[in-house]
Design an enzyme around this catalytic site. Sequence first.
Site, PDB file in Angstrom:
ATOM      1  N   GLU A  42      -5.784  -4.609  10.425  1.00 42.60           N
ATOM      2  CA  GLU A  42      -4.767  -3.597  10.667  1.00 42.60           C
ATOM      3  C   GLU A  42      -5.100  -2.824  11.944  1.00 42.60           C
ATOM      4  O   GLU A  42      -5.907  -1.899  11.916  1.00 42.60           O
ATOM      5  CB  GLU A  42      -4.725  -2.610   9.496  1.00 42.60           C
ATOM      6  CG  GLU A  42      -4.392  -3.260   8.164  1.00 42.60           C
ATOM      7  CD  GLU A  42      -3.816  -2.247   7.183  1.00 42.60           C
ATOM      8  OE1 GLU A  42      -2.710  -2.495   6.699  1.00 42.60           O
ATOM      9  OE2 GLU A  42      -4.434  -1.211   6.935  1.00 42.60           O
TER      10      GLU A  42
ATOM     11  N   GLY B 161       2.718  -1.029   4.322  1.00 41.49           N
ATOM     12  CA  GLY B 161       2.822   0.393   3.996  1.00 41.49           C
ATOM     13  C   GLY B 161       4.277   0.791   3.833  1.00 41.49           C
ATOM     14  O   GLY B 161       4.873   0.617   2.771  1.00 41.49           O
TER      15      GLY B 161
ATOM     16  N   GLY C 185       2.177   2.464  10.721  1.00 47.38           N
ATOM     17  CA  GLY C 185       3.163   3.529  10.564  1.00 47.38           C
ATOM     18  C   GLY C 185       3.811   3.980  11.861  1.00 47.38           C
ATOM     19  O   GLY C 185       4.484   5.011  11.901  1.00 47.38           O
TER      20      GLY C 185
ATOM     21  N   ASN D 288       0.864  -1.174   0.000  1.00 50.09           N
ATOM     22  CA  ASN D 288       0.000   0.000   0.000  1.00 50.09           C
ATOM     23  C   ASN D 288       0.902   1.226   0.000  1.00 50.09           C
ATOM     24  O   ASN D 288       1.452   1.590   1.037  1.00 50.09           O
ATOM     25  CB  ASN D 288      -0.895  -0.039   1.254  1.00 50.09           C
ATOM     26  CG  ASN D 288      -1.743   1.206   1.402  1.00 50.09           C
ATOM     27  OD1 ASN D 288      -1.814   2.038   0.493  1.00 50.09           O
ATOM     28  ND2 ASN D 288      -2.381   1.355   2.552  1.00 50.09           N
ATOM     29  N   TRP D 289       1.057   1.820  -1.177  1.00 52.65           N
ATOM     30  CA  TRP D 289       2.017   2.921  -1.297  1.00 52.65           C
ATOM     31  C   TRP D 289       1.468   4.245  -0.771  1.00 52.65           C
ATOM     32  O   TRP D 289       2.194   5.237  -0.718  1.00 52.65           O
ATOM     33  CB  TRP D 289       2.459   3.074  -2.765  1.00 52.65           C
ATOM     34  CG  TRP D 289       3.203   1.881  -3.297  1.00 52.65           C
ATOM     35  CD1 TRP D 289       3.473   0.710  -2.624  1.00 52.65           C
ATOM     36  CD2 TRP D 289       3.773   1.729  -4.595  1.00 52.65           C
ATOM     37  NE1 TRP D 289       4.176  -0.150  -3.439  1.00 52.65           N
ATOM     38  CE2 TRP D 289       4.378   0.450  -4.655  1.00 52.65           C
ATOM     39  CE3 TRP D 289       3.853   2.545  -5.725  1.00 52.65           C
ATOM     40  CZ2 TRP D 289       5.028  -0.025  -5.792  1.00 52.65           C
ATOM     41  CZ3 TRP D 289       4.498   2.069  -6.860  1.00 52.65           C
ATOM     42  CH2 TRP D 289       5.082   0.802  -6.886  1.00 52.65           C
ATOM     43  N   LYS D 290       0.183   4.268  -0.427  1.00 56.74           N
ATOM     44  CA  LYS D 290      -0.446   5.485   0.112  1.00 56.74           C
ATOM     45  C   LYS D 290      -0.153   6.672  -0.805  1.00 56.74           C
ATOM     46  O   LYS D 290      -0.047   6.498  -2.013  1.00 56.74           O
ATOM     47  CB  LYS D 290      -0.001   5.714   1.570  1.00 56.74           C
ATOM     48  CG  LYS D 290      -0.224   4.452   2.409  1.00 56.74           C
ATOM     49  CD  LYS D 290      -0.119   4.676   3.891  1.00 56.74           C
ATOM     50  CE  LYS D 290      -0.353   3.359   4.616  1.00 56.74           C
ATOM     51  NZ  LYS D 290      -0.354   3.499   6.066  1.00 56.74           N
TER      52      LYS D 290
ATOM     53  N   SER E 195       3.073  -1.910  10.454  1.00 54.18           N
ATOM     54  CA  SER E 195       4.512  -1.990  10.725  1.00 54.18           C
ATOM     55  C   SER E 195       5.106  -3.373  10.459  1.00 54.18           C
ATOM     56  O   SER E 195       6.043  -3.788  11.142  1.00 54.18           O
ATOM     57  CB  SER E 195       4.828  -1.526  12.151  1.00 54.18           C
ATOM     58  OG  SER E 195       4.400  -0.187  12.336  1.00 54.18           O
TER      59      SER E 195
ATOM     60  N   HIS F  83      -9.745   1.375   4.337  1.00 53.31           N
ATOM     61  CA  HIS F  83      -8.511   1.575   5.109  1.00 53.31           C
ATOM     62  C   HIS F  83      -8.778   2.541   6.264  1.00 53.31           C
ATOM     63  O   HIS F  83      -9.555   3.490   6.117  1.00 53.31           O
ATOM     64  CB  HIS F  83      -7.400   2.117   4.203  1.00 53.31           C
ATOM     65  CG  HIS F  83      -6.070   2.090   4.863  1.00 53.31           C
ATOM     66  ND1 HIS F  83      -5.669   3.060   5.753  1.00 53.31           N
ATOM     67  CD2 HIS F  83      -5.059   1.190   4.805  1.00 53.31           C
ATOM     68  CE1 HIS F  83      -4.467   2.768   6.208  1.00 53.31           C
ATOM     69  NE2 HIS F  83      -4.070   1.631   5.647  1.00 53.31           N
TER      70      HIS F  83
ATOM     71  N   GLU G  10      -7.180   4.940   7.408  1.00 50.48           N
ATOM     72  CA  GLU G  10      -6.920   6.358   7.132  1.00 50.48           C
ATOM     73  C   GLU G  10      -8.110   6.988   6.423  1.00 50.48           C
ATOM     74  O   GLU G  10      -8.447   8.145   6.661  1.00 50.48           O
ATOM     75  CB  GLU G  10      -5.622   6.494   6.317  1.00 50.48           C
ATOM     76  CG  GLU G  10      -4.408   6.257   7.204  1.00 50.48           C
ATOM     77  CD  GLU G  10      -3.213   5.650   6.508  1.00 50.48           C
ATOM     78  OE1 GLU G  10      -3.152   5.651   5.256  1.00 50.48           O
ATOM     79  OE2 GLU G  10      -2.319   5.152   7.227  1.00 50.48           O
TER      80      GLU G  10
HETATM   81  P1  PGA Z   1       2.540   0.405   7.683  1.00 54.12           P
HETATM   82  O1  PGA Z   1       1.112   0.615   6.952  1.00 54.12           O
HETATM   83  O2  PGA Z   1       3.111  -0.893   7.147  1.00 54.12           O
HETATM   84  O3  PGA Z   1       3.354   1.599   7.260  1.00 54.12           O
HETATM   85  O4  PGA Z   1       2.284   0.349   9.136  1.00 54.12           O
HETATM   86  C1  PGA Z   1       0.225  -0.452   6.713  1.00 54.12           C
HETATM   87  C2  PGA Z   1      -1.066   0.060   6.121  1.00 54.12           C
HETATM   88  O5  PGA Z   1      -1.549   1.124   6.556  1.00 54.12           O
HETATM   89  O6  PGA Z   1      -1.643  -0.563   5.209  1.00 54.12           O
END
Ligand code: PGA
Length: 256
Positions: free
Chosen positions: A169, A236, A175, A11-13, A215, A97, A99
């Site tokens: 998640e 991520g 993150g 997931n490159w966001k 993470s 997601h 976010e």
């Molecule tokens: P992260 O993000 O690996 O940077 O914790 C995962 C995600 O939000 O899909």
Amino acid sequence: MSSRKKLIAGNWKMNKTSADAAALVTDIVAAVGRQADVDVVVCPPFTSLESVGKALDGSTVNLGAQNMHPEASGAYTGEISAPMLRAIFATHVILGHSERRAYCGETDAFVNKKVLAALKNQLKPILCVGETLAEREAGATLKVVQTQLEGGLEGVNKEQVASIVIAYEPVWAIGTGKVATTEQAQEVHAFIRGLLVKLFGEPMAQKVRILYGGSMKPSNAPELLAQKDIDGGLIGGASLEARSFVELVTVAAAVK
Ligand code: PGA
């Protein structure tokens, strides 16, 4: 360990220009673009889907989007639909997601509409669920996950469920560098599997991949991926660099 093939999704966001994204995926394809032991998906921002798709052509790596709108077309400024994603050969789409739930106010009902629209258009949803730190500390983790899962999957039938991927998640692990312990993760994954059994029956529930996200990196992945109900990762930070992402695919391939 299980008959489910592992899946590693990046997931490159909101990262990388179209050119930077193509460069990253070219390195990923060079390293793991011919292997078929693990399913691999990269989910770049909308502006990079086309350049990344071209670089993926002929490889075993799949293309995914990070979001979409439930309607097929119309007056929805700034939105992208499932048929548009299909037209550029996307196969997966991340939905719900945390976010988007937190910053864009996405509800379970809205996420559910997207899940149904994705399935109707032969896109595989990666449905994200997970609790916040406050919810975990209040002992509400399983309840929150159950509400999000049941809400997100409303109206999905038995035949469709094998196309769905669930991503657990924990919001507090995204993150932050704070990864859930293998016990914490496996407990929720097993709970999700149990809910899927109730909703769709044992044989179908056993086909659904449940990814861990939050993470995950090459150092903690072997232990997480060895758990009975952890079938891969939604990555991520560690997906933004070819080396760590490729290493995660290699780790997943080694877990039996
Ligand atoms: P992260 O993000 O690996 O940077 O914790 C995962 C995600 O939000 O899909």
